[in-house]
Design a protein around this motif. Structure first.
Motif, PDB file in Angstrom:
ATOM      1  N   LEU A  13     -14.074   8.207  24.151  1.00 25.65           N
ATOM      2  CA  LEU A  13     -15.061   8.694  24.673  1.00 25.65           C
ATOM      3  C   LEU A  13     -16.299   7.590  24.874  1.00 25.65           C
ATOM      4  N   THR A  48     -14.080  17.256  24.970  1.00 26.01           N
ATOM      5  CA  THR A  48     -13.192  16.703  26.053  1.00 26.01           C
ATOM      6  C   THR A  48     -13.628  17.667  27.319  1.00 26.01           C
ATOM      7  N   ILE A  49     -13.215  17.371  28.419  1.00 26.61           N
ATOM      8  CA  ILE A  49     -13.570  18.202  29.456  1.00 26.61           C
ATOM      9  C   ILE A  49     -12.594  19.537  29.477  1.00 26.61           C
ATOM     10  N   SER A  91      -5.058  12.761  39.672  1.00 30.84           N
ATOM     11  CA  SER A  91      -6.010  12.706  38.623  1.00 30.84           C
ATOM     12  C   SER A  91      -5.288  12.506  37.236  1.00 30.84           C
ATOM     13  N   VAL A  92      -6.185  12.350  36.124  1.00 27.34           N
ATOM     14  CA  VAL A  92      -5.575  12.458  34.967  1.00 27.34           C
ATOM     15  C   VAL A  92      -5.098  13.891  34.408  1.00 27.34           C
ATOM     16  N   ARG A  93      -5.990  14.805  35.155  1.00 29.97           N
ATOM     17  CA  ARG A  93      -5.380  16.347  34.982  1.00 29.97           C
ATOM     18  C   ARG A  93      -4.126  16.504  35.496  1.00 29.97           C
ATOM     19  N   ALA A 115      -9.505   8.193  29.840  1.00 29.97           N
ATOM     20  CA  ALA A 115     -10.384   8.578  31.173  1.00 29.97           C
ATOM     21  C   ALA A 115     -11.741   7.912  31.304  1.00 29.97           C
ATOM     22  N   GLN A 116     -12.206   7.758  30.173  1.00 31.74           N
ATOM     23  CA  GLN A 116     -13.608   6.970  29.901  1.00 31.74           C
ATOM     24  C   GLN A 116     -13.740   5.814  29.682  1.00 31.74           C
ATOM     25  N   SER A 153      -8.572   7.376  34.215  1.00 35.03           N
ATOM     26  CA  SER A 153      -8.799   7.949  35.327  1.00 35.03           C
ATOM     27  C   SER A 153     -10.020   7.060  36.189  1.00 35.03           C
ATOM     28  N   LYS A 206     -16.411   7.974  37.151  1.00 36.46           N
ATOM     29  CA  LYS A 206     -15.876   6.996  36.179  1.00 36.46           C
ATOM     30  C   LYS A 206     -16.146   5.770  36.605  1.00 36.46           C
ATOM     31  N   ASP A 210      -6.473   9.585  25.706  1.00 34.90           N
ATOM     32  CA  ASP A 210      -6.854   9.876  26.904  1.00 34.90           C
ATOM     33  C   ASP A 210      -7.861   8.862  26.998  1.00 34.90           C
ATOM     34  N   GLY A 225      -8.003   9.796  41.572  1.00 40.38           N
ATOM     35  CA  GLY A 225      -6.703   8.893  41.177  1.00 40.38           C
ATOM     36  C   GLY A 225      -6.919   8.922  39.850  1.00 40.38           C
ATOM     37  N   ALA A 226      -5.627   8.497  39.184  1.00 38.93           N
ATOM     38  CA  ALA A 226      -5.237   8.179  37.908  1.00 38.93           C
ATOM     39  C   ALA A 226      -4.048   7.105  37.735  1.00 38.93           C
ATOM     40  N   MET A 256      -8.982  20.135  30.382  1.00 41.82           N
ATOM     41  CA  MET A 256      -7.832  19.407  29.620  1.00 41.82           C
ATOM     42  C   MET A 256      -7.429  20.734  28.656  1.00 41.82           C
TER      43      MET A 256
HETATM   44  C1  LIG Z   1     -12.799  12.532  33.396  1.00 38.58           C
HETATM   45  C2  LIG Z   1     -12.011  12.914  32.274  1.00 38.58           C
HETATM   46  C3  LIG Z   1     -10.640  13.579  32.337  1.00 38.58           C
HETATM   47  C4  LIG Z   1     -10.246  14.038  33.646  1.00 38.58           C
HETATM   48  O1  LIG Z   1     -10.022  12.875  34.433  1.00 38.58           O
HETATM   49  P1  LIG Z   1      -9.601  13.069  36.131  1.00 38.58           P
HETATM   50  O2  LIG Z   1      -8.984  12.112  36.540  1.00 38.58           O
HETATM   51  O3  LIG Z   1     -10.730  13.426  36.599  1.00 38.58           O
HETATM   52  O4  LIG Z   1      -8.772  14.422  36.046  1.00 38.58           O
HETATM   53  C5  LIG Z   1     -10.104  13.817  31.185  1.00 38.58           C
HETATM   54  N1  LIG Z   1     -10.589  13.480  30.143  1.00 38.58           N
HETATM   55  C6  LIG Z   1     -11.565  12.877  29.788  1.00 38.58           C
HETATM   56  C7  LIG Z   1     -12.496  12.584  28.510  1.00 38.58           C
HETATM   57  C8  LIG Z   1     -12.753  12.716  31.065  1.00 38.58           C
HETATM   58  O5  LIG Z   1     -13.951  12.157  30.798  1.00 38.58           O
END
Ligand SMILES: *Cc1c(COP(=O)(O)O)cnc(C)c1O
Length: 413
Positions: free
Chosen positions: A123, A75-76, A49-51, A149-150, A169, A174, A147, A181-182, A79
């Motif tokens: 975002l 953010t989430i 994951s991104v995390r 991710a989105q 991400s 997503k 980031d 997965g990331a 993070m």
């Molecule tokens: C979804 C998201 C993450 C985390 O991604 P994962 O792959 O689920 O860990 C991080 N930052 C933002 C802004 C996100 O929307």
């Protein structure tokens, strides 16, 4: 009912994923194939994951404890937790409504001698210009973490070539999801090699855990099916079940305690196989058509209601937030008209550190209070999206009732 969310994955993808739980390819070779979809695969690393990737990055970089990291104010929550776990201080930088990212000026004002890095988020499917951030970072010798991710829109944008790390991400909610997965893009080859070695020491997530994930999202996908979603929402409202909280809880990744132990795993083989399949069959055109629909919806709504982030280009309108004074009233009207809008999100506003209260992110806080996410995804037909816009406009500017002639008043007499 048009459900709030459609998982961006087909039944066929889920079936193939399930088959891979039992007949998995060799994971390391599959991971290398997944990386080869990206330009410069030698700068690309697949993670759970991104995390997971962000934690791995911070663990490897080992920045001095107490260093400040400037972050986009929304953010989430995880993070923020991960930064804190590494002894770093997240400092929020408030967002500009037009792009949902901080302005160059806001980043500049937030830098102090303790700042070591910038974590900037793209975002809601929009992509912002990071050039001014890179210039600022160069002047102050800061790392830049992007980031994304989105913001996956295809392999033509693999992160800014000068950003230190860009993170994409493929988590469950997503676009182009593989349910987890990331992909991390790391500019410094030596840093990436150290991250790769550290990740190779992690346990690999079990295949059956991924099998359970496939089942869970299969069920949620079924619930988001139009007739089913209508029935589900109807029943929940009748029995007074807070389905908003239930759905938002159900799609949250790595719930419960022990976040760090849970994210420090290698991606399971069936996940890697599913990522490979999703990348191979990636259809950029589908999201381009959706983006055109997003621009049209923006034109219909803008002026009457603030559509934050819509000045970013490109934008794939992965979600469609609008800001209104009374979110519950709009949501109620939309649900009555068959559109399951929601306020619930997995996002948070990053609080400022005690000694930097001037960094309190006022717009970000207002955003979370006033936001309504409209149901908006490629499966929503254009005429439905137009009808939804009409419901929003009607709710905000109800047509005044025609004035009744005042019976018996002086004029009519
Ligand atoms: C979804 C998201 C993450 C985390 O991604 P994962 O792959 O689920 O860990 C991080 N930052 C933002 C802004 C996100 O929307």
């Amino acid at each position: 009912m048009w459900s709030r969310k459609r998982f961006d994955i087909s039944w066929r993808d889920l079936m193939v994923g399930a088959a891979r739980v039992f007949f998995s390819p060799e994971p390391d070779g599959t991971a290398r194939r997944v990386e080869r979809f990206w330009p410069d695969p030698e700068h690309t690393l697949v993670c759970l994951s991104v995390r997971s990737g962000f934690d791995l990055l911070l663990e490897t970089l080992n920045l001095p404890r107490g260093s400040e990291v400037l972050v986009s104010a929304i953010t989430i929550p995880h993070m923020v937790k991960i930064l804190e776990h590494h002894g770093l201080t997240p400092v929020p930088v408030d967002l500009d409504p037009a792009t949902m990212a901080p302005t160059a000026d806001a980043w500049r004002r937030a830098v102090t001698p303790a700042t070591r890095a910038i974590l900037v988020a793209h975002l809601f499917g929009g992509r912002i210009d990071v050039t001014p951030i890179l210039e600022l970072a160069q002047r102050h010798k800061l790392y830049v973490f992007e980031d994304c991710a989105q913001a996956f829109t295809g392999f033509e944008y693999a992160g800014h070539p000068e950003a230190d790390v860009s993170m994409f991400s493929f988590g469950a909610i997503k676009s182009t999801t593989a349910l987890e997965g990331a992909v991390l893009r790391v500019r410094d080859g030596e840093l990436l090699a150290r991250m790769r070695t550290a990740q190779a020491g992690y346990p690999r997530q079990g295949r059956l855990a991924f099998g359970r994930r496939l089942l869970k999202y299969g069920l949620l996908k079924f619930l988001s099916f139009r007739p089913v979603a209508g029935f589900f929402v109807f029943v929940c409202r009748r029995v007074g079940c807070d389905y908003d909280a239930w759905v938002n809880g159900a799609v949250r990744g790595f719930p419960g305690a022990d976040l760090i132990a849970k994210i420090r795993q290698q991606p399971p083989a069936p996940l890697l196989a599913l990522m490979e399949r999703r990348f191979r069959r990636f259809n950029a055109e589908r999201w381009q058509r959706h983006a055109a629909k997003g621009r049209e919806l923006t034109v219909r709504l803008n002026g009457a209601v603030l559509c934050p982030g819509t000045s970013s280009t490109p934008h794939n309108y992965w979600v469609f937030p609008v800001l209104v004074d009374e979110p519950p009233r709009l949501i109620e009207q939309l649900v009555r008209s068959g559109y399951d809008a929601t306020q619930g999100v997995s996002l948070c506003v990053v609080p400022p550190p005690a000694d930097r209260s001037e960094q309190k992110a006022c717009f970000a806080e207002e955003f979370l209070k006033k936001v309504v996410f409209l149901p908006f995804y490629p499966e929503l037909p254009t005429r439905r999206s137009q009808r939804m816009a009409a419901v929003v406009l009607d709710t905000l500017n109800p047509q005044p009732l025609p004035e009744k002639p005042a019976v018996g008043s002086a004029e009519t007499a």
